[in-house]
Design a protein around this motif. Structure first.
Motif, short mmCIF file in Angstrom:
data_model
loop_
_atom_site.label_atom_id
_atom_site.label_comp_id
_atom_site.label_asym_id
_atom_site.label_seq_id
_atom_site.Cartn_x
_atom_site.Cartn_y
_atom_site.Cartn_z
N ALA A 136 -12.31 -0.75 -5.61
CA ALA A 136 -12.91 0.29 -6.45
C ALA A 136 -14.42 0.15 -6.52
O ALA A 136 -15.17 1.13 -6.41
CB ALA A 136 -12.29 0.24 -7.85
N VAL A 162 -7.18 -0.01 4.22
CA VAL A 162 -7.15 1.05 3.22
C VAL A 162 -8.32 2.01 3.42
O VAL A 162 -8.17 3.24 3.33
CB VAL A 162 -7.16 0.46 1.79
CG1 VAL A 162 -7.21 1.58 0.75
CG2 VAL A 162 -5.94 -0.41 1.57
N ARG A 172 -7.61 -4.53 -5.93
CA ARG A 172 -7.82 -3.13 -6.34
C ARG A 172 -9.22 -2.96 -6.95
O ARG A 172 -9.93 -2.01 -6.64
CB ARG A 172 -6.76 -2.70 -7.35
CG ARG A 172 -5.38 -2.47 -6.75
CD ARG A 172 -4.33 -2.27 -7.84
NE ARG A 172 -4.67 -1.16 -8.73
CZ ARG A 172 -4.34 0.12 -8.50
NH1 ARG A 172 -3.68 0.46 -7.40
NH2 ARG A 172 -4.66 1.07 -9.37
N ILE A 208 0.86 -1.19 0.00
CA ILE A 208 0.00 0.00 0.00
C ILE A 208 0.89 1.24 0.00
O ILE A 208 1.81 1.36 0.83
CB ILE A 208 -0.92 0.02 1.24
CG1 ILE A 208 -1.69 -1.30 1.38
CG2 ILE A 208 -1.88 1.20 1.18
CD1 ILE A 208 -2.45 -1.44 2.69
N ARG A 209 0.61 2.14 -0.93
CA ARG A 209 1.31 3.43 -0.94
C ARG A 209 0.57 4.36 0.02
O ARG A 209 -0.64 4.50 -0.05
CB ARG A 209 1.35 4.03 -2.34
CG ARG A 209 2.05 5.39 -2.40
CD ARG A 209 2.01 5.96 -3.80
NE ARG A 209 2.83 5.19 -4.72
CZ ARG A 209 2.42 4.69 -5.89
NH1 ARG A 209 1.15 4.88 -6.26
NH2 ARG A 209 3.24 4.03 -6.68
N PRO A 262 -8.07 8.99 2.05
CA PRO A 262 -7.32 9.66 0.98
C PRO A 262 -5.82 9.69 1.27
O PRO A 262 -5.39 9.92 2.40
CB PRO A 262 -7.91 11.07 0.97
CG PRO A 262 -9.29 10.90 1.53
CD PRO A 262 -9.16 9.84 2.57
N ALA A 272 -3.99 6.97 0.58
CA ALA A 272 -3.60 5.56 0.57
C ALA A 272 -4.04 4.93 -0.74
O ALA A 272 -5.17 5.12 -1.19
CB ALA A 272 -4.24 4.83 1.75
N GLU A 273 -3.13 4.17 -1.36
CA GLU A 273 -3.45 3.47 -2.61
C GLU A 273 -2.97 2.03 -2.52
O GLU A 273 -1.78 1.76 -2.30
CB GLU A 273 -2.78 4.14 -3.80
CG GLU A 273 -3.10 3.44 -5.12
CD GLU A 273 -2.33 4.02 -6.31
OE1 GLU A 273 -2.49 3.49 -7.43
OE2 GLU A 273 -1.56 5.00 -6.10
N LEU A 274 -3.90 1.12 -2.67
CA LEU A 274 -3.58 -0.31 -2.67
C LEU A 274 -2.95 -0.67 -4.01
O LEU A 274 -3.59 -0.52 -5.06
CB LEU A 274 -4.84 -1.13 -2.42
CG LEU A 274 -4.69 -2.65 -2.49
CD1 LEU A 274 -3.71 -3.16 -1.44
CD2 LEU A 274 -6.06 -3.32 -2.32
N LEU A 275 -1.72 -1.18 -3.99
CA LEU A 275 -1.02 -1.55 -5.23
C LEU A 275 -1.09 -3.05 -5.49
O LEU A 275 -1.26 -3.46 -6.64
CB LEU A 275 0.44 -1.10 -5.14
CG LEU A 275 0.67 0.40 -4.90
CD1 LEU A 275 2.17 0.70 -4.83
CD2 LEU A 275 0.01 1.23 -5.99
#
Length: 358
Positions: free
Chosen positions: A341, A321, A337, A276-277, A326, A328-331
């Motif tokens: 979404a 997540v 993903r 996770i970013r 906001p 946080a981005e699941l990679l």
């Protein structure tokens, strides 16, 4: 599983009648007089397989030592200890002592306790009752019993488990192996591994963390110290294989989350990874959490931080997540993903953020 006991207590419990020396018999009589009820000379004579005259001599011997034995004559007469007489403590079995020491360890984990000095002296007296075979092991109970202080819980879930008979069986069997220096065998069900796996373990200690018991032992197959959640253990069995206790082991080396950090490094080599970013602020927040602070944090080339977690359960990762929000981005994993979404799209529609599909 049979616990170690003392010969005199075995005699009183089983009704066996081996010959005893006068000192053993006097102590046995003293134990039988506990409770305040009258015990007749005939009962004592039959119990210890000696004559009435011998019992009279034994009673006289106790009285000469200062034990206040009251004698009542007549058909309904017998012997009892004087009212309010406080006996010397009766020797506990090894397992009873271990159970009380574990309870004392739980009490000591509280920051402030009443009569703290008296608690320490009580522990010393407990240890003094131990058979020589386990005196060295339990005289330093803190080496094998660890209580983890309650850490900060920034975000976490699914850490509760209701006690069951199987859970109790796992803890009892593990402690039995520890006290007898025998290996234990069991199945451990790690949800991330699928089917339960068999383990052959030399018990080292137990620790209590966040309302859960953990079993720490030397895994024979991997030659590593591993920690197992007791509620995930099944078919606990104490084997006939003895081992030499590790005098250098101390459960405190696994406290402070050290056991979890070690486990995460192993899981990284065995399990799929979620990445996770996150922002630096989010990374700082998760670094304070009792669980996620042991994950791997690295700088992200495009800015911010990357957290790698050896767990791809959607119930855990998607919840994290969503909680981060906001920034946080699941990679990875990729399939999750799309799941996230769709979930967020439905949530946005429910709150008027997106037009309804025509």
């Amino acid at each position: 599983m049979r616990s170690e006991s003392w010969p005199i207590l075995d005699l009183l419990n089983t009704g066996a009648r081996p010959r005893m020396n006068p000192i053993e018999r006097a102590l046995g009589i003293l134990l039988l007089l506990t409770g305040g009820k009258l015990v007749t000379a005939n009962t004592l004579s039959e119990r210890f397989n000696v004559s009435h005259r011998t019992i009279y001599r034994d009673i006289d011997r106790l009285m000469a030592l200062g034990v206040p034995v009251d004698a009542e004559r007549g058909a309904e007469g017998g012997y009892r200890l004087a009212k309010d007489y406080l006996q010397a403590p009766v020797a506990l079995t090894r397992n009873e002592t271990a159970a009380l020491l574990t309870a004392l360890a739980l009490v000591r984990s509280i920051r402030t306790i009443p009569l703290a000095a008296d608690l320490e002296s009580a522990q010393r007296k407990l240890v003094a009752t131990l058979p020589k075979a386990v005196h060295a092991l339990l005289s330093e109970a803190e080496r094998i019993i660890g209580i983890e202080p309650v850490p900060a819980d920034i975000f976490h879930s699914n850490t509760k488990a209701e006690p069951t008979p199987l859970w109790q069986e796992a803890i009892d069997g593990f402690m039995q192996g520890l006290l007898e220096s025998k290996r234990v065998r069991f199945l451990h069900n790690n949800p991330a591994r699928g089917e339960p796996r068999p383990h052959d373990v030399e018990p080292r200690g137990i620790l209590y963390d966040r309302d859960l018991w953990y079993l720490a032992g030397f895994c024979v197959d991997t030659s590593q110290i591993k920690v197992y959640r007791a509620d995930r253990v099944r078919q606990m069995e104490v084997s006939g294989f003895r081992f030499r206790p590790d005098k250098n082991f101390a459960i405190e080396t696994l406290l402070g989350g050290a056991w979890l950090k070690q486990a995460m490094r192993r899981w990284e080599a065995e399990s799929p990874i979620a990445r996770i970013r996150i922002t630096e602020a989010q990374a700082a927040k998760l670094s304070a959490d009792w669980y996620y602070r042991h994950a791997v944090f690295t700088a992200d080339p495009v800015g911010g931080m990357m957290i790698s977690i050896p767990d791809t359960a959607s119930s855990r990762i998607l919840a994290l997540v969503r909680w981060l929000g906001p920034g946080a981005e699941l990679l990875e994993p990729e399939h999750m993903r799309q799941e996230l979404a769709e979930e967020l799209r439905s949530l946005a529609q429910a709150h008027g953020g997106l037009p309804q599909a025509s």
